[in-house]
Design a protein around this motif. Structure first.
Motif, mmCIF file in Angstrom:
data_model
loop_
_atom_site.group_PDB
_atom_site.id
_atom_site.type_symbol
_atom_site.label_atom_id
_atom_site.label_comp_id
_atom_site.label_asym_id
_atom_site.label_seq_id
_atom_site.Cartn_x
_atom_site.Cartn_y
_atom_site.Cartn_z
ATOM 1 N N HIS A 1 51.573 30.576 21.865
ATOM 2 C CA HIS A 1 51.538 31.895 21.247
ATOM 3 C C HIS A 1 51.089 31.794 19.792
ATOM 4 O O HIS A 1 50.382 32.684 19.297
ATOM 5 N N LEU A 2 51.487 30.738 19.110
ATOM 6 C CA LEU A 2 51.083 30.556 17.719
ATOM 7 C C LEU A 2 49.577 30.322 17.664
ATOM 8 O O LEU A 2 49.059 29.445 18.357
ATOM 9 N N PRO A 3 48.851 31.066 16.852
ATOM 10 C CA PRO A 3 47.390 30.963 16.867
ATOM 11 C C PRO A 3 46.850 29.621 16.406
ATOM 12 O O PRO A 3 45.765 29.213 16.825
ATOM 13 N N ILE B 1 58.901 28.182 23.443
ATOM 14 C CA ILE B 1 58.146 29.306 23.996
ATOM 15 C C ILE B 1 56.853 29.523 23.216
ATOM 16 O O ILE B 1 55.781 29.713 23.793
ATOM 17 N N PHE B 2 56.937 29.478 21.893
ATOM 18 C CA PHE B 2 55.784 29.794 21.054
ATOM 19 C C PHE B 2 54.724 28.696 21.039
ATOM 20 O O PHE B 2 53.541 28.986 20.896
ATOM 21 N N ALA B 3 55.150 27.439 21.134
ATOM 22 C CA ALA B 3 54.196 26.336 20.977
ATOM 23 C C ALA B 3 54.438 25.238 21.999
ATOM 24 O O ALA B 3 54.671 24.085 21.642
ATOM 25 N N PRO B 4 54.376 25.548 23.292
ATOM 26 C CA PRO B 4 54.670 24.527 24.310
ATOM 27 C C PRO B 4 53.662 23.390 24.342
ATOM 28 O O PRO B 4 53.988 22.294 24.795
ATOM 29 N N ARG C 1 53.342 32.245 26.707
ATOM 30 C CA ARG C 1 54.692 32.364 27.265
ATOM 31 C C ARG C 1 55.537 33.385 26.511
ATOM 32 O O ARG C 1 56.567 33.830 27.012
ATOM 33 N N ALA C 2 55.133 33.740 25.304
ATOM 34 C CA ALA C 2 55.905 34.710 24.522
ATOM 35 C C ALA C 2 55.471 36.142 24.807
ATOM 36 O O ALA C 2 56.290 37.061 24.813
ATOM 37 N N ALA C 3 54.173 36.334 25.020
ATOM 38 C CA ALA C 3 53.623 37.662 25.306
ATOM 39 C C ALA C 3 52.714 37.538 26.522
ATOM 40 O O ALA C 3 51.598 37.027 26.412
#
Length: 344
Positions: A253-255, A168-171, A226-228
């Motif tokens: 999501h991860l910057p 989710i965070f880093a697709p 996808r996370a937010a």
């Protein structure tokens, strides 16, 4: 403007009002920028993660970037106290007490609503506020059944839960980065702490506090996060008076995954910092040449042949690069150089 050349991450401890010893790290020199990180953190492992480190190095040029591990994560020990917004603000207060005067504040993911709460309740301390990948109401991030399912995975099958969340965070991350991120999450905290902090993420609601923020504010979000969901960024920007909303393409999501260059550029412009300089890493020109060849998979013998030096000199360059960057392997050098190249 501060010069980051040759500067390493510096670690310290700040004690909160309840006695919690909060580990923090500073990078660079110049006006302070406090960075409230997301769900799980580990200052040392983040600095060894090439893509994440390159992101922080780019942000820190011309300023002093301050990050910290919340209780139960990384270098900050767990305490016998439940996760809450109040506790989050107490830990942030301990870190900011080490600074002289106002600071810029960046909040990412779970750190965004925490940063909103701080800016609302400590208006004289923050010069500018940046919110990336954040939200107003955690309950709006996903349906209750999905939240309960993910919390159950984290609690009962931390390895599996971590892998699901990495998807989710880093697709958009490559397989190596995704696998490394999952391992990184597992190393940051116990399953119990991870679940408690994720539950807090879902429970955070700063709807009332956002309307009290009077600090110049930038809300940045990736449209396919996808996370937010992006609707949360739109709601956040609408709730903060005068906030500027910038939407960037991407799903991560991860910057530090995805188009890091544009994200760094947008944030630095808002903070009044110049465009990040290339090569601001403390390496010599020859060392950067060697690092580039390492990133191509060259052996020491191949590096020597390419640069017209002997193999022992090539080996020495690689070792000095590794020591300078605080890495343990050639693979980390290669990944770090690739991440830096993406930011240039």
């Amino acid at each position: 403007m501060g010069d980051n050349r040759g500067v390493q991450q510096r670690l310290g401890r700040a004690v909160s009002s309840d006695g919690t010893a909060v580990a923090y790290a500073t990078v660079g020199a110049g006006p302070p920028v406090v960075y409230v990180m997301g769900w799980l953190t580990h200052l040392e492992l983040a600095w060894e993660h090439p893509a994440e480190r390159a992101f922080y190095e780019a942000l820190a040029q011309g300023c002093r970037l301050v990050r910290y591990d919340r209780a139960g994560c990384g270098l900050t020990a767990a305490v016998d106290r439940p996760a809450s917004l109040e506790f989050e603000l107490e830990q942030l207060a301990a870190v900011t007490a080490t600074l002289d005067g106002p600071f810029d504040l960046i909040g990412t993911s779970m750190g965004a609503p925490v940063a909103v709460a701080w800016a609302a309740t400590h208006p004289g301390t923050v010069r500018r506020l940046v919110l990336y990948g954040g939200w107003l109401r955690g309950h709006d991030l996903s349906p209750p059944a999905v939240r309960d399912h993910v919390l159950g995975l984290v609690e009962s099958h931390w390895g599996l839960g971590s892998d699901v969340l990495t998807d989710i965070f880093a697709p958009d991350a490559d397989p190596v980065t995704r696998a490394g991120t999952a391992r990184y999450q597992r190393a940051c905290s116990t399953a119990a702490t991870a679940r408690a902090l994720l539950a807090l993420s879902y429970d955070l609601d700063v709807t009332d506090l956002a309307g009290r923020v009077r600090t110049p504010t930038l809300v940045v979000h990736r449209t396919g996060d996808r996370a937010a969901p992006v609707a949360q960024a739109e709601a956040l920007a609408a709730a903060v008076d005068g906030a500027r909303l910038v939407l960037l393409p991407g799903r991560s999501h991860l910057p530090y995954v995805g188009d890091r260059h544009e994200l760094v550029a947008v944030v630095r412009r808002f903070l009044g910092l110049p465009v990040a300089r290339r090569g601001a890493d403390g390496l010599t020109r020859r060392q950067r040449e060697v690092a580039e060849l390492v990133s191509r998979g060259c052996t020491n013998r191949e590096i020597a042949a390419h640069l017209g030096i002997d193999e022992r000199s090539a080996e020495g360059h690689v070792e000095r690069i590794r020591l300078r960057l605080g890495f343990r392997s050639r693979a980390q050098i290669a990944a770090w150089y690739g991440a830096r190249r993406d930011l240039d």
